[in-house]
Scaffold this motif. Structure first.
Motif, PDB file in Angstrom:
ATOM      1  N   ALA A 204       0.862  -1.174   0.000  1.00  0.00           N
ATOM      2  CA  ALA A 204       0.000   0.000   0.000  1.00  0.00           C
ATOM      3  C   ALA A 204       0.897   1.222   0.000  1.00  0.00           C
ATOM      4  CB  ALA A 204      -0.913   0.006   1.222  1.00  0.00           C
ATOM      5  N   PRO A 205       0.639   2.223  -0.836  1.00  0.00           N
ATOM      6  CA  PRO A 205       1.498   3.403  -0.866  1.00  0.00           C
ATOM      7  C   PRO A 205       1.615   4.052   0.511  1.00  0.00           C
ATOM      8  CG  PRO A 205      -0.024   3.413  -2.715  1.00  0.00           C
ATOM      9  CD  PRO A 205      -0.452   2.298  -1.819  1.00  0.00           C
ATOM     10  N   ALA A 206       2.783   4.513   0.863  1.00  0.00           N
ATOM     11  CA  ALA A 206       3.014   5.151   2.159  1.00  0.00           C
ATOM     12  C   ALA A 206       2.079   6.341   2.343  1.00  0.00           C
ATOM     13  CB  ALA A 206       4.469   5.604   2.264  1.00  0.00           C
ATOM     14  N   GLY A 207       1.509   6.443   3.546  1.00  0.00           N
ATOM     15  CA  GLY A 207       0.622   7.563   3.851  1.00  0.00           C
ATOM     16  C   GLY A 207      -0.767   7.420   3.289  1.00  0.00           C
ATOM     17  N   ILE A 208      -1.139   6.211   2.829  1.00  0.00           N
ATOM     18  CA  ILE A 208      -2.421   6.046   2.150  1.00  0.00           C
ATOM     19  C   ILE A 208      -3.604   6.345   3.063  1.00  0.00           C
ATOM     20  CG2 ILE A 208      -2.712   3.592   2.683  1.00  0.00           C
ATOM     21  CD1 ILE A 208      -3.484   5.327  -0.655  1.00  0.00           C
ATOM     22  N   ASN A 209      -3.452   6.160   4.370  1.00  0.00           N
ATOM     23  CA  ASN A 209      -4.582   6.340   5.273  1.00  0.00           C
ATOM     24  C   ASN A 209      -4.723   7.763   5.778  1.00  0.00           C
ATOM     25  OD1 ASN A 209      -5.519   3.671   5.243  1.00  0.00           O
ATOM     26  ND2 ASN A 209      -3.858   3.049   6.604  1.00  0.00           N
ATOM     27  N   ASN A 210      -3.822   8.641   5.382  1.00  0.00           N
ATOM     28  CA  ASN A 210      -3.980  10.014   5.849  1.00  0.00           C
ATOM     29  C   ASN A 210      -3.930  10.994   4.687  1.00  0.00           C
ATOM     30  OD1 ASN A 210      -0.944  10.242   5.611  1.00  0.00           O
ATOM     31  ND2 ASN A 210      -1.067   8.824   7.332  1.00  0.00           N
ATOM     32  N   SER A 211      -2.723  11.480   4.341  1.00  0.00           N
ATOM     33  CA  SER A 211      -2.651  12.583   3.384  1.00  0.00           C
ATOM     34  C   SER A 211      -3.167  12.207   2.006  1.00  0.00           C
ATOM     35  CB  SER A 211      -1.210  13.091   3.284  1.00  0.00           C
ATOM     36  OG  SER A 211      -0.346  12.075   2.823  1.00  0.00           O
ATOM     37  N   LEU A 212      -2.839  10.987   1.528  1.00  0.00           N
ATOM     38  CA  LEU A 212      -3.272  10.629   0.181  1.00  0.00           C
ATOM     39  C   LEU A 212      -4.776  10.470   0.104  1.00  0.00           C
ATOM     40  CD1 LEU A 212      -0.597   8.114  -1.131  1.00  0.00           C
ATOM     41  CD2 LEU A 212      -0.791  10.544  -1.546  1.00  0.00           C
ATOM     42  N   ARG A 213      -5.394   9.994   1.184  1.00  0.00           N
ATOM     43  CA  ARG A 213      -6.829   9.752   1.155  1.00  0.00           C
ATOM     44  C   ARG A 213      -7.614  11.046   1.038  1.00  0.00           C
ATOM     45  NH1 ARG A 213     -10.168   5.111   2.961  1.00  0.00           N
ATOM     46  NH2 ARG A 213      -8.194   4.098   2.613  1.00  0.00           N
ATOM     47  N   ILE A 214      -7.092  12.128   1.604  1.00  0.00           N
ATOM     48  CA  ILE A 214      -7.847  13.372   1.566  1.00  0.00           C
ATOM     49  C   ILE A 214      -7.365  14.307   0.463  1.00  0.00           C
ATOM     50  CG2 ILE A 214      -8.360  13.253   4.031  1.00  0.00           C
ATOM     51  CD1 ILE A 214      -6.196  15.327   4.505  1.00  0.00           C
ATOM     52  N   SER A 215      -6.338  13.904  -0.261  1.00  0.00           N
ATOM     53  CA  SER A 215      -5.834  14.732  -1.340  1.00  0.00           C
ATOM     54  C   SER A 215      -6.502  14.356  -2.656  1.00  0.00           C
ATOM     55  CB  SER A 215      -4.320  14.580  -1.457  1.00  0.00           C
ATOM     56  OG  SER A 215      -3.676  15.009  -0.269  1.00  0.00           O
ATOM     57  N   ALA A 216      -6.216  15.114  -3.675  1.00  0.00           N
ATOM     58  CA  ALA A 216      -6.791  14.871  -4.994  1.00  0.00           C
ATOM     59  C   ALA A 216      -5.750  14.211  -5.878  1.00  0.00           C
ATOM     60  CB  ALA A 216      -7.256  16.176  -5.620  1.00  0.00           C
ATOM     61  N   GLN A 217      -6.070  13.009  -6.368  1.00  0.00           N
ATOM     62  CA  GLN A 217      -5.202  12.341  -7.330  1.00  0.00           C
ATOM     63  C   GLN A 217      -5.781  12.543  -8.729  1.00  0.00           C
ATOM     64  OE1 GLN A 217      -5.714  10.571  -4.216  1.00  0.00           O
ATOM     65  NE2 GLN A 217      -3.792  11.585  -3.777  1.00  0.00           N
ATOM     66  N   LYS A 218      -4.923  12.963  -9.630  1.00  0.00           N
ATOM     67  CA  LYS A 218      -5.385  13.236 -10.991  1.00  0.00           C
ATOM     68  C   LYS A 218      -5.129  12.023 -11.869  1.00  0.00           C
ATOM     69  CE  LYS A 218      -3.830  17.926 -10.123  1.00  0.00           C
ATOM     70  NZ  LYS A 218      -3.025  17.537  -8.950  1.00  0.00           N
ATOM     71  N   SER A 219      -5.906  11.896 -12.913  1.00  0.00           N
ATOM     72  CA  SER A 219      -5.740  10.758 -13.811  1.00  0.00           C
ATOM     73  C   SER A 219      -6.109  11.150 -15.234  1.00  0.00           C
ATOM     74  CB  SER A 219      -6.593   9.570 -13.359  1.00  0.00           C
ATOM     75  OG  SER A 219      -7.955   9.910 -13.342  1.00  0.00           O
ATOM     76  N   PHE A 220      -5.558  10.414 -16.157  1.00  0.00           N
ATOM     77  CA  PHE A 220      -5.867  10.592 -17.577  1.00  0.00           C
ATOM     78  C   PHE A 220      -6.112   9.227 -18.166  1.00  0.00           C
ATOM     79  CE2 PHE A 220      -4.538  10.637 -22.020  1.00  0.00           C
ATOM     80  CZ  PHE A 220      -5.351  11.637 -22.508  1.00  0.00           C
ATOM     81  N   LEU A 221      -7.228   9.084 -18.894  1.00  0.00           N
ATOM     82  CA  LEU A 221      -7.600   7.804 -19.455  1.00  0.00           C
ATOM     83  C   LEU A 221      -7.731   7.915 -20.965  1.00  0.00           C
ATOM     84  CD1 LEU A 221      -9.406   8.255 -16.628  1.00  0.00           C
ATOM     85  CD2 LEU A 221     -10.070   5.935 -17.168  1.00  0.00           C
ATOM     86  N   ALA A 222      -7.259   6.900 -21.647  1.00  0.00           N
ATOM     87  CA  ALA A 222      -7.528   6.760 -23.075  1.00  0.00           C
ATOM     88  C   ALA A 222      -8.082   5.358 -23.284  1.00  0.00           C
ATOM     89  CB  ALA A 222      -6.264   6.949 -23.899  1.00  0.00           C
ATOM     90  N   HIS A 223      -9.264   5.287 -23.832  1.00  0.00           N
ATOM     91  CA  HIS A 223     -10.036   4.044 -23.887  1.00  0.00           C
ATOM     92  C   HIS A 223     -10.290   3.687 -25.347  1.00  0.00           C
ATOM     93  CE1 HIS A 223     -13.407   1.412 -22.330  1.00  0.00           C
ATOM     94  NE2 HIS A 223     -13.833   1.619 -23.557  1.00  0.00           N
ATOM     95  N   TRP A 224      -9.708   2.577 -25.768  1.00  0.00           N
ATOM     96  CA  TRP A 224      -9.867   2.161 -27.159  1.00  0.00           C
ATOM     97  C   TRP A 224     -10.815   0.971 -27.238  1.00  0.00           C
ATOM     98  CZ3 TRP A 224      -8.562   4.237 -31.679  1.00  0.00           C
ATOM     99  CH2 TRP A 224      -8.649   3.435 -32.820  1.00  0.00           C
TER     100      TRP A 224
END
Length: 437
Positions: A413-433
């Motif tokens: 599990a990524p470090a800090g997953i239960n605190n800072s990462l959970r309340i932060s915004a993770q961005k993503s980009f998808l390309a779907h073929w």
């Protein structure tokens, strides 16, 4: 963790179904046999998804790999059999193997065509959770299915399928669509890790029977699950098939509203170890408004109420809203989804229970979700061959982002997953073929 605009995007690249479909002649009068192959590849980059919690993680895997066989037997029977090898290789995990995802036979006493059709289906079926979850995986407004807006406290349902018997069909000249029936639901074998060995036997099941070594608060009476969905077509009609779809390439507008209920008595525990019913409700609206043959506006919104017992992060309300506009072969779209748990109810809890509710990792707001999506869908042969480019901004618990990376499925599990990462915004980009033949 402070997320800035310079943070590396959490990105997904979905190169979805490459598929082949053909009709096979068989020496049975009135019977048909169709075979389809669907392959969907996904390349996924999650911001802060590496083990150190600060670098991106990279994955390439098979999002869906399907073999579908379906057809009719005379004018009264239909059948469908599908094998899926979902998320194969995700996070470098190749332990999963293909499963039978759909397998059912439907009997239509008055015939399988026409404006009024009634099927009786049996075996492995889609749970009728909402209109959106009865849509084809090749024809969403967004790149993939919405599942962050409702919660099952335990989820033994592979691909949201379950064994059961249901009625399905359409009435009033395809103005009303419906499906629903009795399903297996949550069973003790699905949740052995939360057997309530310390719960009073009077609340659960006494020991002493064959194979029973401890009381359990998980479906002690093995009550079945009941579920049903009704779709009302106010303008036009979208009935007549097994699944719905977002884009139609039609000339007539369609406006429909739907509602559903999923219920299983005494199927789960609440935060305080007491038996609770599992309930899920949905209401939705769907609009397809064509402007000639070269353009169509598509809107879909669904609201959910998840009721799984007091004090849980899985009890709350959620919704999503998608809007897409296709002009010739390009369709820009935006989407927003949300889930928010019910707060601890101080008026109905004892002081000790209120403290437990406010401090437990299973308590309210530990599974909340906020997701924004925007993208472009490029159609080359309608939905049979199209490419999605999608940006996501994910807050809280989401099917995308580092929150979905756990020791069970990724080995870390990524470090800090239960605190800072959970309340932060993770961005993503998808390309779907998507390619279908």
């Amino acid at each position: 963790m402070k997320v800035t605009l310079k943070a590396l995007l959490a990105a997904s690249l979905l190169l979805a179904p490459a598929a082949f479909a053909t009709k096979i002649p068989i020496p049975i009068e009135g019977a048909t046999l169709n075979v389809s192959v669907q392959v969907q590849v996904q390349a996924l980059i999650n911001e802060n998804g590496a083990p150190n919690g600060s670098d991106p993680s990279y994955d390439i895997f098979a999002r869906r790999t399907r073999l579908l066989v379906n057809g009719d037997i005379s004018q009264n029977f239909s059948y469908l059999f599908q094998i899926d090898n979902a998320n194969f290789g995700k996070y470098g995990n190749f332990t999963g193997r293909a499963i039978v995802q759909d397998a059912w036979v439907g009997w239509a006493p008055t015939g399988i065509t026409g404006g009024n059709v009634l099927y009786i289906d049996a075996e492995l079926l889609l749970i009728p959770i909402s209109h959106h979850l009865l849509e084809s995986t090749t024809n969403f407004i967004t790149a993939d299915v919405h599942t962050d807006e409702f919660r099952f406290p335990v989820n033994p349902f592979q691909g949201l399928r379950e064994t059961g018997v249901q009625v399905r069909g359409w009435w009033f000249d395809k103005k009303v669509g419906f499906r629903g029936g009795v399903y297996e639901g949550v069973a003790p074998i699905a949740t052995p890790g939360i057997a309530a060995t310390t719960t009073p036997i009077s609340q659960c099941v006494a020991t002493g029977g064959p194979g029973i070594t401890a009381p359990t608060c998980i479906t002690p009476k093995r009550n079945p699950q009941f579920a049903g969905f009704v779709n009302l077509d106010i303008i036009g009609s979208e009935e007549g098939g097994w699944l719905y779809g977002a884009y139609k390439w039609g000339k007539a507008p369609i406006l429909s509203v739907g509602a559903s209920t999923v219920y299983q008595s005494k199927a789960v525990k609440n935060l305080f170890g007491n038996l609770s019913d599992q309930k899920l409700f949905s209401a939705d609206v769907y609009l397809n408004f064509p402007q000639g043959e070269d353009a169509e506006l598509v809107l879909e919104a669904t609201g959910y109420l998840s009721k799984n017992g007091s004090g849980l992060a899985t009890t709350g309300a959620g919704f999503f809203a998608d809007v897409g506009y296709r002009f010739t072969f390009v369709a820009p779209y935006v989407s927003y989804s949300y889930f928010n748990a019910d707060d601890c109810d101080a008026s109905s809890l004892s002081p000790a229970q209120l403290t437990t509710c406010q401090t437990s990792t299973s308590g309210p707001h530990n599974a909340d979700s906020r997701n924004f999506k925007a993208g472009l869908n490029f159609f080359f042969n309608k939905n049979l061959n199209h490419l999605n480019l999608e940006f996501q901004l994910n807050h809280g618990l989401s099917s995308y982002g580092p929150q979905a990376i756990t020791a069970a499925n990724a080995g870390y599990a990524p470090a800090g997953i239960n605190n800072s990462l959970r309340i932060s915004a993770q961005k993503s980009f998808l390309a779907h073929w998507n390619v279908l033949f």
